[in-house]
Design a protein around this motif. Structure first.
Motif, PDB file in Angstrom:
ATOM      1  N   ALA A  63      19.797  -7.960 -26.830  1.00  0.00           N
ATOM      2  CA  ALA A  63      19.690  -6.918 -27.874  1.00  0.00           C
ATOM      3  C   ALA A  63      21.010  -6.174 -28.032  1.00  0.00           C
ATOM      4  N   LEU A  64      21.832  -6.151 -26.966  1.00  0.00           N
ATOM      5  CA  LEU A  64      23.102  -5.417 -27.050  1.00  0.00           C
ATOM      6  C   LEU A  64      24.252  -6.267 -27.577  1.00  0.00           C
ATOM      7  N   VAL A 119      19.872   1.565 -28.043  1.00  0.00           N
ATOM      8  CA  VAL A 119      20.937   1.034 -27.173  1.00  0.00           C
ATOM      9  C   VAL A 119      20.924   1.772 -25.837  1.00  0.00           C
ATOM     10  N   GLY A 120      20.764   3.093 -25.881  1.00  0.00           N
ATOM     11  CA  GLY A 120      20.715   3.894 -24.643  1.00  0.00           C
ATOM     12  C   GLY A 120      19.595   3.415 -23.732  1.00  0.00           C
ATOM     13  N   GLU A 121      18.429   3.124 -24.316  1.00  0.00           N
ATOM     14  CA  GLU A 121      17.290   2.685 -23.489  1.00  0.00           C
ATOM     15  C   GLU A 121      17.513   1.278 -22.947  1.00  0.00           C
ATOM     16  N   TYR A 122      18.052   0.368 -23.797  1.00  0.00           N
ATOM     17  CA  TYR A 122      18.332  -0.977 -23.290  1.00  0.00           C
ATOM     18  C   TYR A 122      19.305  -0.902 -22.111  1.00  0.00           C
ATOM     19  N   ARG A 123      20.326  -0.021 -22.256  1.00  0.00           N
ATOM     20  CA  ARG A 123      21.313   0.099 -21.171  1.00  0.00           C
ATOM     21  C   ARG A 123      20.636   0.577 -19.889  1.00  0.00           C
ATOM     22  N   SER A 124      19.705   1.539 -20.029  1.00  0.00           N
ATOM     23  CA  SER A 124      19.002   2.028 -18.824  1.00  0.00           C
ATOM     24  C   SER A 124      18.210   0.905 -18.170  1.00  0.00           C
ATOM     25  N   VAL A 125      17.550   0.080 -19.014  1.00  0.00           N
ATOM     26  CA  VAL A 125      16.758  -1.034 -18.464  1.00  0.00           C
ATOM     27  C   VAL A 125      17.682  -1.984 -17.713  1.00  0.00           C
ATOM     28  N   ILE A 126      18.829  -2.307 -18.339  1.00  0.00           N
ATOM     29  CA  ILE A 126      19.769  -3.244 -17.710  1.00  0.00           C
ATOM     30  C   ILE A 126      20.268  -2.654 -16.391  1.00  0.00           C
ATOM     31  N   GLY A 127      20.600  -1.343 -16.431  1.00  0.00           N
ATOM     32  CA  GLY A 127      21.080  -0.670 -15.217  1.00  0.00           C
ATOM     33  C   GLY A 127      20.049  -0.768 -14.102  1.00  0.00           C
ATOM     34  N   LEU A 128      18.796  -0.494 -14.437  1.00  0.00           N
ATOM     35  CA  LEU A 128      17.729  -0.533 -13.429  1.00  0.00           C
ATOM     36  C   LEU A 128      17.564  -1.930 -12.846  1.00  0.00           C
ATOM     37  N   LEU A 129      17.440  -2.908 -13.749  1.00  0.00           N
ATOM     38  CA  LEU A 129      17.091  -4.255 -13.291  1.00  0.00           C
ATOM     39  C   LEU A 129      18.263  -4.950 -12.604  1.00  0.00           C
ATOM     40  N   SER A 130      19.486  -4.725 -13.106  1.00  0.00           N
ATOM     41  CA  SER A 130      20.585  -5.438 -12.451  1.00  0.00           C
ATOM     42  C   SER A 130      20.911  -4.837 -11.099  1.00  0.00           C
ATOM     43  N   ALA A 131      20.434  -3.601 -10.838  1.00  0.00           N
ATOM     44  CA  ALA A 131      20.637  -3.028  -9.492  1.00  0.00           C
ATOM     45  C   ALA A 131      19.441  -3.358  -8.583  1.00  0.00           C
ATOM     46  N   GLY A 132      18.550  -4.218  -9.067  1.00  0.00           N
ATOM     47  CA  GLY A 132      17.387  -4.605  -8.250  1.00  0.00           C
ATOM     48  C   GLY A 132      16.302  -3.545  -8.226  1.00  0.00           C
ATOM     49  N   GLY A 133      16.427  -2.519  -9.068  1.00  0.00           N
ATOM     50  CA  GLY A 133      15.403  -1.463  -9.098  1.00  0.00           C
ATOM     51  C   GLY A 133      14.422  -1.702 -10.233  1.00  0.00           C
ATOM     52  N   GLY A 179       7.801   0.230 -19.632  1.00  0.00           N
ATOM     53  CA  GLY A 179       7.718   1.360 -20.572  1.00  0.00           C
ATOM     54  C   GLY A 179       9.045   1.557 -21.291  1.00  0.00           C
ATOM     55  N   ARG A 180      10.150   1.508 -20.533  1.00  0.00           N
ATOM     56  CA  ARG A 180      11.469   1.761 -21.127  1.00  0.00           C
ATOM     57  C   ARG A 180      11.883   0.616 -22.062  1.00  0.00           C
ATOM     58  N   PHE A 181      11.543  -0.594 -21.671  1.00  0.00           N
ATOM     59  CA  PHE A 181      11.899  -1.738 -22.519  1.00  0.00           C
ATOM     60  C   PHE A 181      11.144  -1.672 -23.855  1.00  0.00           C
ATOM     61  N   PHE A 182       9.847  -1.366 -23.796  1.00  0.00           N
ATOM     62  CA  PHE A 182       9.096  -1.271 -25.051  1.00  0.00           C
ATOM     63  C   PHE A 182       9.550  -0.081 -25.885  1.00  0.00           C
ATOM     64  N   LEU A 183       9.967   0.981 -25.199  1.00  0.00           N
ATOM     65  CA  LEU A 183      10.526   2.123 -25.934  1.00  0.00           C
ATOM     66  C   LEU A 183      11.766   1.667 -26.700  1.00  0.00           C
ATOM     67  N   ALA A 184      12.648   0.921 -26.008  1.00  0.00           N
ATOM     68  CA  ALA A 184      13.868   0.440 -26.657  1.00  0.00           C
ATOM     69  C   ALA A 184      13.521  -0.451 -27.851  1.00  0.00           C
ATOM     70  N   GLU A 185      12.564  -1.345 -27.670  1.00  0.00           N
ATOM     71  CA  GLU A 185      12.205  -2.277 -28.753  1.00  0.00           C
ATOM     72  C   GLU A 185      11.644  -1.528 -29.962  1.00  0.00           C
ATOM     73  N   SER A 186      10.816  -0.506 -29.688  1.00  0.00           N
ATOM     74  CA  SER A 186      10.230   0.242 -30.801  1.00  0.00           C
ATOM     75  C   SER A 186      11.291   1.052 -31.524  1.00  0.00           C
ATOM     76  N   GLN A 224      13.003 -11.890 -17.823  1.00  0.00           N
ATOM     77  CA  GLN A 224      12.910 -11.949 -19.293  1.00  0.00           C
ATOM     78  C   GLN A 224      13.306 -10.612 -19.926  1.00  0.00           C
ATOM     79  N   VAL A 225      12.858  -9.503 -19.291  1.00  0.00           N
ATOM     80  CA  VAL A 225      13.207  -8.179 -19.832  1.00  0.00           C
ATOM     81  C   VAL A 225      14.721  -7.999 -19.790  1.00  0.00           C
ATOM     82  N   LEU A 226      15.323  -8.421 -18.674  1.00  0.00           N
ATOM     83  CA  LEU A 226      16.780  -8.267 -18.535  1.00  0.00           C
ATOM     84  C   LEU A 226      17.495  -9.105 -19.606  1.00  0.00           C
ATOM     85  N   ALA A 227      17.056 -10.370 -19.747  1.00  0.00           N
ATOM     86  CA  ALA A 227      17.718 -11.258 -20.714  1.00  0.00           C
ATOM     87  C   ALA A 227      17.556 -10.701 -22.134  1.00  0.00           C
TER      88      ALA A 227
END
Ligand SMILES: C[S@@+](CC[C@H](N)C(=O)[O-])C[C@H]1O[C@@H](n2cnc3c(N)ncnc32)[C@H](O)[C@@H]1O
Length: 441
Positions: free
Chosen positions: A438-439, A399-413, A381-388, A430-433
């Motif tokens: 995008a940043l 950018v704020g949403e992409y950062r949240s996605v990266i934060g979530l995924l790189s912490a294994g969450g 949901g957050r990744f598609f929000l960022a893309e839209s 793929q979402v992380l990459a």
């Protein structure tokens, strides 16, 4: 600006329709054909040849390709049921019998909606003493020509109840032709809602359907069109929008009314009608939500309204329809699903994707916001929000949403969509990459 960019802007100025990224390939194909048909030496020459004036005959070739014609008879059946059970009886009570009830189907496509209205009006016992007429308007002349023929293919009539099909149509080969007794009550006229004003007096119509048209316009155009509808609506008159087009998110001119299974909007000087107020009273208590800063998608989700016809509202079915590109009524069904089962992140994700696929990125953003509001660690949901957001050019928020996605995924969450496989969604890696890419500057 490139020739294509200039063309996209011209299209929006002339028709109001916003061309989004996923329409580009189709637009390019149409334009290439028109460049060749008009013997234009280049794209820029074709763009220069296309006049700002919408009566330029060249628009006719473009308009039928750039506007969405998705429609069928009895689309949004809850609205027609509410019309028959509440709105038409109320109009019959409010208007003297000598008044002709005038109905307008604005953005009528190939006449599916106008034909449905004619059937519902003809079926109404309450209107037996009244004359009535239906006006269908559209920007697309080719669609209006098809509408005037009164002929509909199998798909267009697939939702018509069999007794009504029998009563009001004549089978002509593979098509169904609306009987002349109804056809002669419908008039079709070309009207560009963005550029033209219908030459009618204020309060000329008792009922207007403007469904699934505003979604292709920007907010300021939506507001202007709605103001024009309010002007054209008579004292006790009603306006129906598409089920996902909430007017109180756009304009406050008319009053929202809750009817069984749907919403409609009524002229503010309407006399309260006890039969209708039984349903509207719940809307009145929710009215302050208009000014609430919540996404409009939350504001529009109605409380438990009885569904007219139970259907197979299973989220897995809706996922299948989205995957298979079966968009007919998909959003109505998603809203109905949320009404019955309560809103959830997966339903909002599907809603956002269906908006995205139809090119309505702003509405998609609101739906994805609904998904992450309910489930903040929902990374799809957050990744598609960022893309839209990025697609709309709202880069800071993206950018704020992409950062949240990266934060979530790189912490294994982060929680994926349970339908990721069926919908062929990108996986975690793929979402992380893609978020990291995008940043990149
Ligand atoms: C998706 S169809 C909706 C048909 C029908 N109202 C329904 O809900 O089934 C949208 C229609 O709006 C028309 N349309 C798009 N831009 C318009 C404009 N600027 N003025 C009038 N009609 C427009 C399109 O040509 C198309 O027929």
């Amino acid at each position: 600006m490139t020739g294509l960019g200039e063309l996209i802007q011209k299209i929006e100025r002339v028709t109001g329709n916003v061309i989004v990224a996923r329409d580009l390939a189709a637009l390019k194909r149409v334009v290439e054909a028109r460049i060749s048909a008009t013997h234009s030496p280049s794209l820029q020459a074709y763009v220069d040849l296309l006049q700002e004036d919408p009566s330029d005959p060249e628009w006719r070739h473009l308009v039928s390709h750039i506007t969405v014609k998705e429609s069928y008879l009895f689309r949004g059946h809850q609205q027609f049921e509410a019309l028959a059970s509440h709105v038409l009886p109320q109009l019959a009570r409010a208007l003297p019998p000598e008044t002709t009830i005038r109905v307008w189907s604005a953005g009528c496509a190939r006449g599916e909606e106008a034909a449905t209205l004619a059937i519902v009006l003809a079926e109404s016992q309450h209107l037996a003493g009244h004359r009535w007429t239906v006006l269908g308007t559209d920007v697309d002349l080719s669609a209006l020509e098809a509408a005037s023929s009164g002929r509909f293919g199998a798909r267009a009539v697939s939702h018509v109840p069999p007794p009504l099909l029998e009563r009001y149509f004549i089978k002509r080969g593979r098509e169904h032709e609306l009987k002349s007794t109804l056809r002669e009550r419908i008039e079709y006229r070309q009207l560009n809602l963005i550029r033209d004003t219908l030459p009618v007096e204020d309060g000329a119509f008792h009922l207007i359907l403007l469904r699934n048209v505003l979604i292709y316009f920007r907010r300021n155009s939506q507001r202007r069109v709605l103001d024009e509808m309010a002007r054209a609506l008579a004292g006790p008159g009603w306006l129906f929008l598409g089920p996902t087009e909430a007017m109180w998110a756009i304009s406050k001119v008319l009053l929202p009314r809750e009817l069984p299974g749907c919403y409609a909007y009524q002229h503010p000087i309407s006399e309260p009608d006890p039969e209708v107020s039984r349903y509207s009273s719940r809307t009145k208590t929710r009215a302050p939500a208009r000014d609430n800063a919540e996404p409009s998608i939350h504001r529009t989700a109605p409380a438990a309204v009885p569904r007219a016809t139970p259907g197979p509202l299973d989220l897995a079915n809706l996922v299948g329809d989205l995957r298979d590109g079966n968009y007919a009524d998909l959003r109505d069904r998603l809203h109905a699903f949320m009404r019955d089962h309560g809103p959830g992140p997966e339903a909002y994700l599907l809603l956002g994707m269906s908006y995205d696929q139809q090119g309505d990125t702003e509405a998609a953003v609101e739906a994805y916001r609904g998904a992450v509001y309910l489930r903040p660690d929902f990374f799809h949901g957050r990744f598609f929000l960022a893309e839209s957001l990025r697609g709309l050019g709202w880069l800071e928020r993206a950018v704020g949403e992409y950062r949240s996605v990266i934060g979530l995924l790189s912490a294994g969450g982060g929680v994926p969509s349970v339908y990721a496989r069926e919908l062929a969604l990108p996986d975690r890696a793929q979402v992380l990459a893609r978020s990291l890419a995008a940043l990149e500057p």
